[in-house]
Design a protein around this motif. Structure first.
Motif, short mmCIF file in Angstrom:
data_model
loop_
_atom_site.label_atom_id
_atom_site.label_comp_id
_atom_site.label_asym_id
_atom_site.label_seq_id
_atom_site.Cartn_x
_atom_site.Cartn_y
_atom_site.Cartn_z
N TRP A 223 0.82 -1.21 0.00
CA TRP A 223 0.00 0.00 0.00
C TRP A 223 0.85 1.26 0.00
CZ3 TRP A 223 -4.69 0.01 -1.57
CH2 TRP A 223 -5.50 -1.09 -1.38
N PHE A 227 0.13 4.04 -2.91
CA PHE A 227 -0.26 5.41 -2.57
C PHE A 227 0.78 6.42 -3.05
CE2 PHE A 227 -2.90 3.81 1.27
CZ PHE A 227 -3.89 3.42 0.40
N TYR A 231 0.06 9.23 -5.93
CA TYR A 231 0.23 10.65 -5.58
C TYR A 231 1.14 11.35 -6.59
CZ TYR A 231 0.66 14.71 -2.50
OH TYR A 231 0.62 15.98 -1.99
N ILE A 244 -5.59 14.16 0.07
CA ILE A 244 -5.48 12.78 0.54
C ILE A 244 -6.74 12.42 1.31
CG2 ILE A 244 -4.15 11.17 1.95
CD1 ILE A 244 -1.70 12.84 1.46
N SER A 247 -9.81 7.71 3.93
CA SER A 247 -9.80 6.25 3.82
C SER A 247 -8.40 5.72 3.54
CB SER A 247 -10.76 5.80 2.71
OG SER A 247 -10.36 6.32 1.45
N LEU A 248 -7.56 6.51 2.85
CA LEU A 248 -6.19 6.07 2.60
C LEU A 248 -5.40 5.98 3.90
CD1 LEU A 248 -7.11 6.80 -0.29
CD2 LEU A 248 -4.80 7.66 -0.70
N ILE A 251 -6.43 2.79 5.64
CA ILE A 251 -5.82 1.57 5.09
C ILE A 251 -4.38 1.44 5.54
CG2 ILE A 251 -5.09 0.48 2.94
CD1 ILE A 251 -7.60 1.56 1.63
N PHE A 313 -8.27 0.76 -6.68
CA PHE A 313 -7.73 2.09 -6.36
C PHE A 313 -6.92 2.66 -7.52
CE2 PHE A 313 -4.26 4.73 -4.80
CZ PHE A 313 -4.94 5.69 -4.08
N THR A 317 -8.05 5.99 -9.69
CA THR A 317 -7.14 7.13 -9.65
C THR A 317 -6.73 7.57 -11.04
OG1 THR A 317 -6.28 6.45 -7.48
CG2 THR A 317 -4.91 7.92 -8.80
N LEU A 323 -7.18 10.94 -6.00
CA LEU A 323 -6.95 9.78 -5.15
C LEU A 323 -8.30 9.19 -4.74
CD1 LEU A 323 -4.04 11.07 -2.87
CD2 LEU A 323 -3.89 9.43 -4.75
N ASP A 325 -11.35 7.40 -3.01
CA ASP A 325 -11.80 7.37 -1.62
C ASP A 325 -12.70 6.16 -1.41
OD1 ASP A 325 -12.30 7.98 0.97
OD2 ASP A 325 -13.51 9.77 0.58
#
Length: 388
Positions: A223, A227, A231, A244, A247-248, A251, A313, A317, A323, A325
């Motif tokens: 993860w 992420f 980003y 951001i 929820s990120l 996780i 995800f 994205t 990002l 959610d």
């Protein structure tokens, strides 16, 4: 009195000659016939004039009413505000074709054709995307300020390339984000790739004994890479720092908590465990899916959920340049899966434990040592004796 007048009129008519009587009757009938339509027309005209007067006034107003914006709606659900990569729907009151309004204006300044997204001529709605051209224009409003993120009130107007046809009277809060140079994005991507390669080379995914690949470590790194890559991708595509979602963070918290729980369990088992000299990795996927004996369902479920939602995800994205959610149900599923794995890890046999300690057929049933195997005892007179 009225009766006397009637008798007097009848008496006077009896004195008039017959020929004159016929002429008078004909003239009276002709006048009566002519008066009936005139009266009817007068009554009808008076009634219609009172009814149609407001309609004529409304029609004049409608003919002279200019085009106007009825509403501005953010399709993401947020009211009276818009941010980068979101779609706004502008409903217009107009008799012109909706294709006449393909250019967006922000405070009477032309944005350009790139903001146009779609249109609906039947409902008179035109859709615009708050893309990089809108972002650049909004940044110019705050050129004298050093900002990370700001909200400025603007008026959206629509028209053609020559000017706006209808001016908006509805104020919208436009969210402006700090710009970032794409050169720095690539520099950060190269630096992160270097750290990742160095970590993998030094067995960052293996346990403390550097023997087996760890599922909890793999999940946390998985993860983190997704992420970070997402980003940097959005920064490169939009030239702005993305928001951001919460929820990120949840996780990442689940992944970190899973690794921490696994570490606590391993530390509790260390004093009881000796490293098996014959222990060795059986491959990445076999290590993260199995304990010493077989593949575990809780490990398999955890891996499947992480791979599934990780791919979702990435797809969301890339398609939206935002990002993604996740909702609370997805977070709950991942939390339950991680909790099940961490809870059952304490019941798994330790992989680096010697084989004999797990063989129930030999532990406690070893044959007694033979006399030859017993250590000699020093008698103190220079001799030795076997224990009895």
């Amino acid at each position: 009195m009225a009766l006397l007048l009637v008798f007097a009129l009848m008496a006077s008519l009896s004195l008039i000659p017959l020929s004159l009587k016929k002429r008078l009757i004909k003239l009276s009938a002709s006048a009566l016939i002519l008066m009936i339509p005139i009266c009817a027309a007068a009554q009808t005209g008076a009634g219609d004039s009172t009814k149609t007067a407001p309609i004529k006034a409304d029609s004049v107003k409608t003919a002279t009413l200019p085009d106007s914006i009825l509403s501005i709606t953010n399709l993401s659900g947020r009211k009276d505000s818009a941010r980068l990569n979101e779609i706004i729907a502008i409903r217009i009151k107009t008799k012109l074709p909706i294709d006449s309004f393909k250019t967006l204006y922000v405070d009477d300044i032309k944005v350009g054709e790139t903001a146009f997204w779609s249109s609906n001529d039947y409902e008179k709605i035109i859709y615009f995307k708050i893309d990089e051209s809108v972002q650049n224009l909004a940044v110019q409003f705050l050129a004298s300020k050093s900002i990370d993120k700001a909200r400025i009130p603007v008026y959206f107007s629509v028209g053609d390339s020559h000017g706006y046809i209808t001016k908006g009277l509805i104020k919208t809060q436009l969210e402006v984000k700090q710009k970032i140079n794409r050169v720095w994005v690539w520099i950060m991507a190269v630096v992160m790739a270097g750290f990742l390669a160095m970590g993998l080379k030094n067995n960052i995914l293996k346990d403390d004994a550097n023997i087996y690949y760890s599922l909890s470590r793999t999940q946390l790194l998985y993860w983190t890479v997704i992420f970070s890559g997402a980003y940097l991708y959005i920064c490169n595509e939009t030239g702005a720092l993305p928001d951001i979602p919460g929820s990120l963070l949840a996780i990442l918290g689940i992944s970190a908590a899973t690794m921490a729980a696994g570490k606590v369990i391993e530390n509790d088992q260390k004093p009881k465990t000796d490293i098996d000299p014959k222990a060795h990795s059986e491959g990445f996927f076999h290590d993260i899916l199995s304990d010493r004996s077989s593949i575990n369902i809780q490990r398999l479920q955890n891996v499947m959920f992480n791979v599934l939602f990780g791919l979702i995800f990435i797809q969301r994205t890339i398609s939206s340049n935002l990002l993604a959610d996740f909702d609370n149900n997805i977070l709950l599923m991942m939390g339950i899966s991680a909790g099940t794995y961490a809870g059952l890890k304490a019941t798994e046999p330790t992989k680096d434990q010697p084989t004999e300690q797990h063989d129930s057929t030999t532990v406690g049933n070893e044959p007694p040592p033979s006399p030859a195997d017993k250590p000699a005892v020093d008698t103190g007179n220079g001799g030795t004796a076997q224990p009895g």
